[in-house]
Design a protein around this motif. Structure first.
Motif, PDB file in Angstrom:
ATOM      1  N   GLN A  90       7.599   2.364   3.777  1.00  0.00           N
ATOM      2  CA  GLN A  90       8.600   1.113   3.990  1.00  0.00           C
ATOM      3  C   GLN A  90       9.046  -0.154   2.996  1.00  0.00           C
ATOM      4  O   GLN A  90       9.894   0.216   2.724  1.00  0.00           O
ATOM      5  N   ASP A  91       7.380  -0.093   2.568  1.00  0.00           N
ATOM      6  CA  ASP A  91       7.665  -1.135   1.418  1.00  0.00           C
ATOM      7  C   ASP A  91       7.234  -0.614   0.524  1.00  0.00           C
ATOM      8  O   ASP A  91       5.792  -0.546  -0.093  1.00  0.00           O
ATOM      9  N   ARG A 140       6.662  -0.895  -2.963  1.00  0.00           N
ATOM     10  CA  ARG A 140       6.366  -1.833  -3.879  1.00  0.00           C
ATOM     11  C   ARG A 140       4.667  -2.034  -3.738  1.00  0.00           C
ATOM     12  O   ARG A 140       4.255  -2.538  -4.513  1.00  0.00           O
TER      13      ARG A 140
END
Length: 188
Positions: free
Chosen positions: A63-64, A66
């Motif tokens: 989802q993230d 990064r």
């Protein structure tokens, strides 16, 4: 690994699906161990999952995204050659989330194992515990030659298995190439 310039996590399909390939888990959290800092818990974006259930391979996005910036990308063994049977190999995993990642070694037992499987597998003698499913199997040079799927032993008793199988680098590469062509969510 990277597919079309995007970092994805390669693991076993049975870590993502429940009773059948059309029945996915509602939530999947994985442990990341970036090269900087400590471990991180990361939630997968299951709306953008690619599952090849018969091959027991899943490619998932986070989802993230990064969170993958400081995680090393591992290369898949080149398709133009094969690792040698009897060569030393390693498994990097996190059985039952017990530590920050464990490294075990063994030898490649078979690179074309197919007995009882729908797809070609790699067989190794790397010691593995329940919870190692989806761990990468690497050649001595560091390239991924497979992912651990199952072994001889009882996961109920958390028995150490020293004969293990998993999707080979050729199967993983084929799934990655299909994912890139399909470029969409897929369960198949």
């Amino acid at each position: 690994t990277e597919v079309g310039g995007e970092r994805v996590i390669c693991t076993c399909a049975h870590n993502i699906v429940n009773a059948s390939r059309d029945d996915r888990a509602s939530r999947v959290i994985l442990a990341l161990h970036p090269t900087t800092g400590g471990g991180v818990q990361a939630e997968c974006d299951l709306s953008r999952t690619f599952v090849a259930a018969a091959a027991d391979v899943a490619l998932v996005r986070l989802q993230d995204t990064r969170l993958l910036q400081n995680v090393d990308v591992l290369s898949i063994w080149p398709s133009s050659s094969s690792p040698a049977v009897g060569a030393r190999c390693f498994m990097l995993g996190n059985p039952l989330d017990l530590d920050t990642g464990s490294l075990c070694d063994g030898v490649i037992r078979d690179i074309n194992f197919a007995a009882g499987n729908l797809v070609e597998s790699i067989a190794t003698s790397i010691p593995a515990l329940a919870g190692n499913s989806g761990s990468c199997i690497m050649a001595g040079s560091g390239e991924v030659i497979g992912i651990l799927s199952y072994g001889l032993g009882s996961s109920a008793g958390n028995t150490l298995a020293c004969v293990n199988w998993g999707a080979s680098w050729r199967v993983i590469r084929a799934v990655m190439e299909y994912m890139q062509r399909a470029s969409q969510h897929f369960i198949g």
